[in-house]
Design a protein around this motif. Structure first.
Motif, PDB file in Angstrom:
ATOM      1  N   PRO A  58       0.913  -1.313  -0.039  1.00  0.00           N
ATOM      2  CA  PRO A  58      -0.030   0.092   0.167  1.00  0.00           C
ATOM      3  C   PRO A  58       0.939   1.224  -0.142  1.00  0.00           C
ATOM      4  CG  PRO A  58      -0.988  -1.665   1.419  1.00  0.00           C
ATOM      5  CD  PRO A  58       0.372  -1.903   1.175  1.00  0.00           C
ATOM      6  N   LEU A  59       2.104   1.288   0.523  1.00  0.00           N
ATOM      7  CA  LEU A  59       3.119   2.447   0.597  1.00  0.00           C
ATOM      8  C   LEU A  59       3.798   2.569  -0.823  1.00  0.00           C
ATOM      9  CD1 LEU A  59       4.498   2.089   4.040  1.00  0.00           C
ATOM     10  CD2 LEU A  59       2.518   3.144   3.431  1.00  0.00           C
ATOM     11  N   SER A  60       3.520   1.646  -1.694  1.00  0.00           N
ATOM     12  CA  SER A  60       4.438   1.469  -2.949  1.00  0.00           C
ATOM     13  C   SER A  60       4.224   2.749  -3.510  1.00  0.00           C
ATOM     14  CB  SER A  60       4.190   0.489  -3.871  1.00  0.00           C
ATOM     15  OG  SER A  60       4.785   0.277  -4.835  1.00  0.00           O
ATOM     16  N   PRO A  61       2.776   3.431  -4.047  1.00  0.00           N
ATOM     17  CA  PRO A  61       2.636   4.660  -4.840  1.00  0.00           C
ATOM     18  C   PRO A  61       3.352   5.792  -4.410  1.00  0.00           C
ATOM     19  CG  PRO A  61       0.672   3.373  -4.262  1.00  0.00           C
ATOM     20  CD  PRO A  61       1.729   2.797  -3.389  1.00  0.00           C
ATOM     21  N   LEU A  62       4.053   5.988  -2.886  1.00  0.00           N
ATOM     22  CA  LEU A  62       4.643   7.019  -2.352  1.00  0.00           C
ATOM     23  C   LEU A  62       5.957   7.040  -2.985  1.00  0.00           C
ATOM     24  CD1 LEU A  62       3.465   6.836   1.381  1.00  0.00           C
ATOM     25  CD2 LEU A  62       3.344   8.958  -0.327  1.00  0.00           C
ATOM     26  N   ARG A  63       6.533   5.904  -3.046  1.00  0.00           N
ATOM     27  CA  ARG A  63       7.932   5.846  -3.621  1.00  0.00           C
ATOM     28  C   ARG A  63       8.664   5.067  -4.207  1.00  0.00           C
ATOM     29  NH1 ARG A  63      13.414   5.101  -2.550  1.00  0.00           N
ATOM     30  NH2 ARG A  63      14.984   6.749  -3.221  1.00  0.00           N
ATOM     31  N   ASN A  64       8.184   3.629  -3.746  1.00  0.00           N
ATOM     32  CA  ASN A  64       8.751   2.562  -4.364  1.00  0.00           C
ATOM     33  C   ASN A  64      10.231   2.455  -4.560  1.00  0.00           C
ATOM     34  OD1 ASN A  64       9.322   0.179  -6.077  1.00  0.00           O
ATOM     35  ND2 ASN A  64       7.001  -0.299  -5.879  1.00  0.00           N
ATOM     36  N   GLY A  65      11.047   2.247  -3.624  1.00  0.00           N
ATOM     37  CA  GLY A  65      12.434   2.600  -3.850  1.00  0.00           C
ATOM     38  C   GLY A  65      13.026   1.372  -4.765  1.00  0.00           C
ATOM     39  N   ALA A  66      12.602   0.342  -4.830  1.00  0.00           N
ATOM     40  CA  ALA A  66      12.865  -0.786  -5.722  1.00  0.00           C
ATOM     41  C   ALA A  66      13.026  -0.176  -7.259  1.00  0.00           C
ATOM     42  CB  ALA A  66      12.254  -2.089  -5.800  1.00  0.00           C
ATOM     43  N   SER A  67      11.810   0.371  -7.637  1.00  0.00           N
ATOM     44  CA  SER A  67      11.790   0.834  -8.892  1.00  0.00           C
ATOM     45  C   SER A  67      12.623   2.027  -8.981  1.00  0.00           C
ATOM     46  CB  SER A  67      10.149   1.320  -9.074  1.00  0.00           C
ATOM     47  OG  SER A  67       9.331   0.305  -9.138  1.00  0.00           O
ATOM     48  N   GLN A  68      12.794   2.882  -7.930  1.00  0.00           N
ATOM     49  CA  GLN A  68      13.711   4.157  -8.268  1.00  0.00           C
ATOM     50  C   GLN A  68      15.224   3.724  -8.480  1.00  0.00           C
ATOM     51  OE1 GLN A  68      11.765   6.509  -8.820  1.00  0.00           O
ATOM     52  NE2 GLN A  68      10.219   5.336  -7.803  1.00  0.00           N
ATOM     53  N   THR A 144     -13.220   9.481   2.911  1.00  0.00           N
ATOM     54  CA  THR A 144     -14.572   9.314   3.451  1.00  0.00           C
ATOM     55  C   THR A 144     -15.625   8.235   2.659  1.00  0.00           C
ATOM     56  OG1 THR A 144     -14.432  11.577   4.242  1.00  0.00           O
ATOM     57  CG2 THR A 144     -16.631  10.548   3.967  1.00  0.00           C
ATOM     58  N   HIS A 145     -15.250   8.364   1.310  1.00  0.00           N
ATOM     59  CA  HIS A 145     -16.230   7.568   0.589  1.00  0.00           C
ATOM     60  C   HIS A 145     -15.744   6.258  -0.064  1.00  0.00           C
ATOM     61  CE1 HIS A 145     -19.255  10.963   0.303  1.00  0.00           C
ATOM     62  NE2 HIS A 145     -18.164  11.700  -0.142  1.00  0.00           N
ATOM     63  N   ALA A 146     -14.159   5.996   0.618  1.00  0.00           N
ATOM     64  CA  ALA A 146     -13.378   4.758   0.010  1.00  0.00           C
ATOM     65  C   ALA A 146     -13.592   4.603  -1.462  1.00  0.00           C
ATOM     66  CB  ALA A 146     -14.214   3.539   0.793  1.00  0.00           C
ATOM     67  N   CYS A 147     -13.321   5.750  -2.168  1.00  0.00           N
ATOM     68  CA  CYS A 147     -13.063   5.771  -3.488  1.00  0.00           C
ATOM     69  C   CYS A 147     -12.037   4.791  -4.032  1.00  0.00           C
ATOM     70  CB  CYS A 147     -12.553   7.331  -4.013  1.00  0.00           C
ATOM     71  SG  CYS A 147     -14.049   8.351  -3.601  1.00  0.00           S
ATOM     72  N   SER A 151     -11.977   0.785  -0.228  1.00  0.00           N
ATOM     73  CA  SER A 151     -11.126   0.568   0.845  1.00  0.00           C
ATOM     74  C   SER A 151     -10.850   2.025   1.679  1.00  0.00           C
ATOM     75  CB  SER A 151      -9.934  -0.255   0.857  1.00  0.00           C
ATOM     76  OG  SER A 151      -9.251  -0.225   1.875  1.00  0.00           O
ATOM     77  N   LYS A 152     -11.477   2.267   2.590  1.00  0.00           N
ATOM     78  CA  LYS A 152     -10.904   3.539   3.286  1.00  0.00           C
ATOM     79  C   LYS A 152      -9.478   3.371   3.730  1.00  0.00           C
ATOM     80  CE  LYS A 152     -15.152   4.992   5.399  1.00  0.00           C
ATOM     81  NZ  LYS A 152     -15.922   5.611   6.294  1.00  0.00           N
ATOM     82  N   ALA A 153      -8.755   2.306   4.126  1.00  0.00           N
ATOM     83  CA  ALA A 153      -7.261   2.205   4.206  1.00  0.00           C
ATOM     84  C   ALA A 153      -6.469   2.552   3.172  1.00  0.00           C
ATOM     85  CB  ALA A 153      -6.958   0.985   5.062  1.00  0.00           C
ATOM     86  N   GLN A 154      -6.822   1.640   1.906  1.00  0.00           N
ATOM     87  CA  GLN A 154      -6.117   2.178   0.830  1.00  0.00           C
ATOM     88  C   GLN A 154      -6.503   3.576   0.132  1.00  0.00           C
ATOM     89  OE1 GLN A 154      -5.533  -1.203  -2.146  1.00  0.00           O
ATOM     90  NE2 GLN A 154      -6.848  -2.371  -0.764  1.00  0.00           N
ATOM     91  N   SER A 155      -7.439   4.034   0.457  1.00  0.00           N
ATOM     92  CA  SER A 155      -8.040   5.295  -0.232  1.00  0.00           C
ATOM     93  C   SER A 155      -7.175   6.233   0.689  1.00  0.00           C
ATOM     94  CB  SER A 155      -9.563   5.671   0.056  1.00  0.00           C
ATOM     95  OG  SER A 155     -10.104   4.885  -0.845  1.00  0.00           O
ATOM     96  N   ALA A 156      -6.903   6.082   2.109  1.00  0.00           N
ATOM     97  CA  ALA A 156      -6.070   7.118   2.706  1.00  0.00           C
ATOM     98  C   ALA A 156      -4.603   7.006   2.633  1.00  0.00           C
ATOM     99  CB  ALA A 156      -5.902   6.512   4.202  1.00  0.00           C
TER     100      ALA A 156
END
Length: 389
Positions: A58-68, A144-147, A151-156
């Motif tokens: 779930p944290l991959s979109p933030l940075r993904n060190g392996a891809s960088q 709020t809408h779990a867009c 999933s609210k967690a993944q949306s967060a």
């Protein structure tokens, strides 16, 4: 010219139009003499991840060190002139922009959706257009809408990613907007007009149909936002057989609705999911192709395929569809009465617009035309960067 083309491919079983477009663009650039270095990740890889990797996914979109790290290695080894980014989620991350810049390599980004602002990238929620997150520093409504994936967690996490990377996106050297709608979205996001070029995707030319067609074709994912219910409602306002035959191609949650319509009326045929060759054959068989999305659909490839085949289109006035259609069809509001009237006009005038549709494809959307425009964008970016050094 040497270009890294970066793209996170959708997983098998998900909509693959973007994958097809990127693959075609890579081939077209290569044919035009550009040395392309594909930097591709696939969401199918997720199934092979270890438990620890899946926990951190779930944290991959933030940075993904392996891809960088992988991109840094490619840049050091190949010394490309620029990086061309398509979809960065979830395994590449917008951080690729910072990684490329750290090596002095400019970045061009083709924008396929609205994900600089909207967590799912659609501006569509619960059956209607939604822009609640536009203009917000943090897209709280998405949580709020779990867009994102329901999933609210993944949306967060995605909401945090959008907030964190607002500045990252503004560092992109140049944006390729697929339509005027995407260009307006980027301008609203704060991107200067001189850093945006409108250039749609191109599709290979299958050749214009040699015989007149009859009736209508609707080919799309059978999901609410693609407008199947709207099409069937509008169709039902005409007597059975009055417009010829409506042939439906596709699969999805609304498949039972398509099957029921075919059982209830003699002028509706449901063909199910088919391969691209069959889609092209059905375009040639029809007189007009319908695209009736109720969301701001960015670039439905069925419209380009119809124009390539010399078939006009009947579209709703959402997203990039009016831009694609131009003078080669009819644009209506997304309500049953307007679409029903559009069906009547298209039934009466499709034959006259067939050559107009083909001419629009040849002048605006043929691969050689669009590839030269893209290479022109690359050259302009490189010239600007050379002027700064």
């Amino acid at each position: 010219m040497k270009v890294v083309v970066a793209h996170n491919r959708y997983a098998s079983g998900q909509p693959s139009g973007e994958n097809v477009i990127v693959d075609a663009e890579i081939a077209q650039l290569g044919a035009a003499g550009v040395t392309v270095l594909p930097f591709l990740r696939s969401s199918d890889e997720i199934g092979t991840f270890s438990t620890a990797q899946k926990v951190l996914l779930p944290l991959s979109p933030l940075r993904n060190g392996a891809s960088q790290r992988a991109l840094s290695a490619v840049i050091k080894a190949e010394k490309p002139d620029l990086v061309h980014l398509h979809n960065p989620y979830p395994l590449i991350s917008p951080s690729i922009v910072k990684t490329a810049h750290a090596h002095g390599v400019p970045v061009v980004h083709t924008v396929h959706n609205y994900r600089q602002v909207c967590a799912p990238g659609l501006y569509f929620r619960d059956g209607h257009i939604c822009t609640e997150c536009r203009g917000r520093a943090f897209p709280t409504p998405a949580v709020t809408h779990a867009c994102y994936r329901g999933s609210k967690a993944q949306s967060a996490v995605m909401a945090a990613t959008l907030a964190y990377h607002r500045g990252t996106w503004k560092q992109v050297d140049h944006f390729v907007a697929l339509t005027d709608r995407i260009a307006a979205h980027l301008a609203d996001f704060g991107i200067p007009a001189e850093r945006i070029t409108v250039k749609p995707n191109g599709i290979p030319d299958a050749g214009a149909a040699t015989e007149p067609g009859s009736g209508f074709l609707y080919a799309a994912r059978l999901t609410p936002e693609k407008g199947l219910e709207l099409v069937l409602d509008a169709w039902s306002r005409h007597d059975d057989g009055a417009l010829g035959t409506l042939r439906i191609i596709g699969d999805g949650p609304l498949r039972p609705r398509a099957e029921r319509a075919a059982a209830e009326r003699g002028d509706v045929t449901y063909l199910g999911p088919v391969d691209n060759a069959t889609v092209r054959a059905e375009i040639a068989r029809a007189a007009c192709v319908i695209a009736a999305s109720t969301w701001h659909d960015v670039l439905p490839t069925i419209i380009l395929e119809a124009l390539s085949g010399g078939r006009p289109v009947l579209v709703t006035d959402r997203g990039g569809m009016p831009y694609l259609t131009g003078e080669a069809g009819w644009v209506v509001e997304p309500d049953a009465a307007s679409l029903a009237d559009g069906l009547r006009k298209a039934h009466e005038g499709a034959a006259a617009l067939a050559p107009v549709a083909r001419a629009r494809y040849e002048s605006q959307f043929a691969p050689d035309v669009l590839t030269e425009r893209l290479i022109g964008v690359y050259r302009a970016v490189l010239d600007r960067n050379a002027g700064r050094s």
